[in-house]
Design a protein around this motif. Sequence first.
Motif: not given
Lengths: 199, 196
Positions: A69-72, A77-78, A83-86, A185-190
């Motif tokens: 849940a935290k990863v998704l 959020a990123q 500028g994307y909408t889920r 890592g997720i922050n960094k990949m974006f």
Amino acid sequence: MAFGAIALMASCYPGGPSYIEDYDITFATKADDADFSDKSANVFFMPNEIFDIGDTNQNVDPVNPIFAAKVLARIEAQMAEYGYTRVADTSMGENYGVAVQRLISDNWVTYYWGGGGYCGWYPYWCGGYYPPTGSTYNYQTGTLYVTMIDLDNSTPTLPFFVWDAGINGLLSSTQSNTEARALNGINKMFELSPYLKKN
Amino acid sequence: MKKIIIALLVVFSFGAQAQDYFWSLTWDQSLPMGSTADKISAYSVRGVGIDNRWVYNEKYSLGFYMGWHTMYEAKENETSVINNNTTIYGTQYRYINSIPLALNAHYYFNPHAKVSFYAGLGAGGTWLNYRNEVNLWAIVDKGWRFGWYPEVGVHVPLNRTTKLMAAAKYQNATARKGGDSYSYLNFNFGLSWGFF
């Protein structure tokens, strides 16, 4: 003796990683012909789970739902920041599909040392005094992949993968450590992929 | 290479009358230069060298040099771009192990002075291993290369058979197929023993 002391000082690989975080890498790859220039194509669908793509015979714990849940949430959020909408379901005008996958790998290492001294990495330098001794150990590495498919340019049989990113590292024995490293890592990949921006 | 060997043989044949020998053990320190400094820029005190020289007519010598020089630097949080489309971020651990083996020739400007200076040239093979470790992978560039160096140095006699020695070499290891060339300044501090 003096020569021996100096030779030791010249040791082959001084320094190196101290913590498992030191082994972490984050990577991001854009497909050659990927085009993110259409700012209005900014809707994505992301399944609400992390898919396990490892060997099913491996003795690996299932993905922790709190971790998932935290990863998704962090990916969403990123994406929103770019500028994307889920959308909550398919067939809601999504331009992209985003999938999150986990791969855990077993790595077996057998190594030898012999003859004493420092040169355990190079048994043939030190061997000959007495037979080398060996040992085997295992370490597990984990990779979290985020994959993006351009649905507007895909066919039912041929998905067009436009972006692949991930974080890879040694698995930690504590959930909090693994979680913190994955989220960073997720922050960094974006951060490594500014071309994704729709705003 | 051929010309260097011929030059060494010529010097050898002219100076064959009076022959002395000395050898040196040195603490070698390295400062990466040029494109090598882009890989590792840190000054390294990890190194050792052995020099053997046969002296002819007090002014010339022929010999050989062996060294082992290690350089290391951790590049924390380094971002690398591969093929324009792939970016990798992580800490890189970079190592150079260089083992030059060279024949050398030297000229001694003032062999009997309290402080005597010399200059020389060495050439031979250098086994060099550059290793860039990131995550659990390593990018490796290793193998034998042609190596050469110009050298200047100084001797300070302590007694009849022992001298203090300090020298500077500009170590060069040429590029090999699929690999880069490497260069570094090498400072040698040690002692020389023998009758010369």
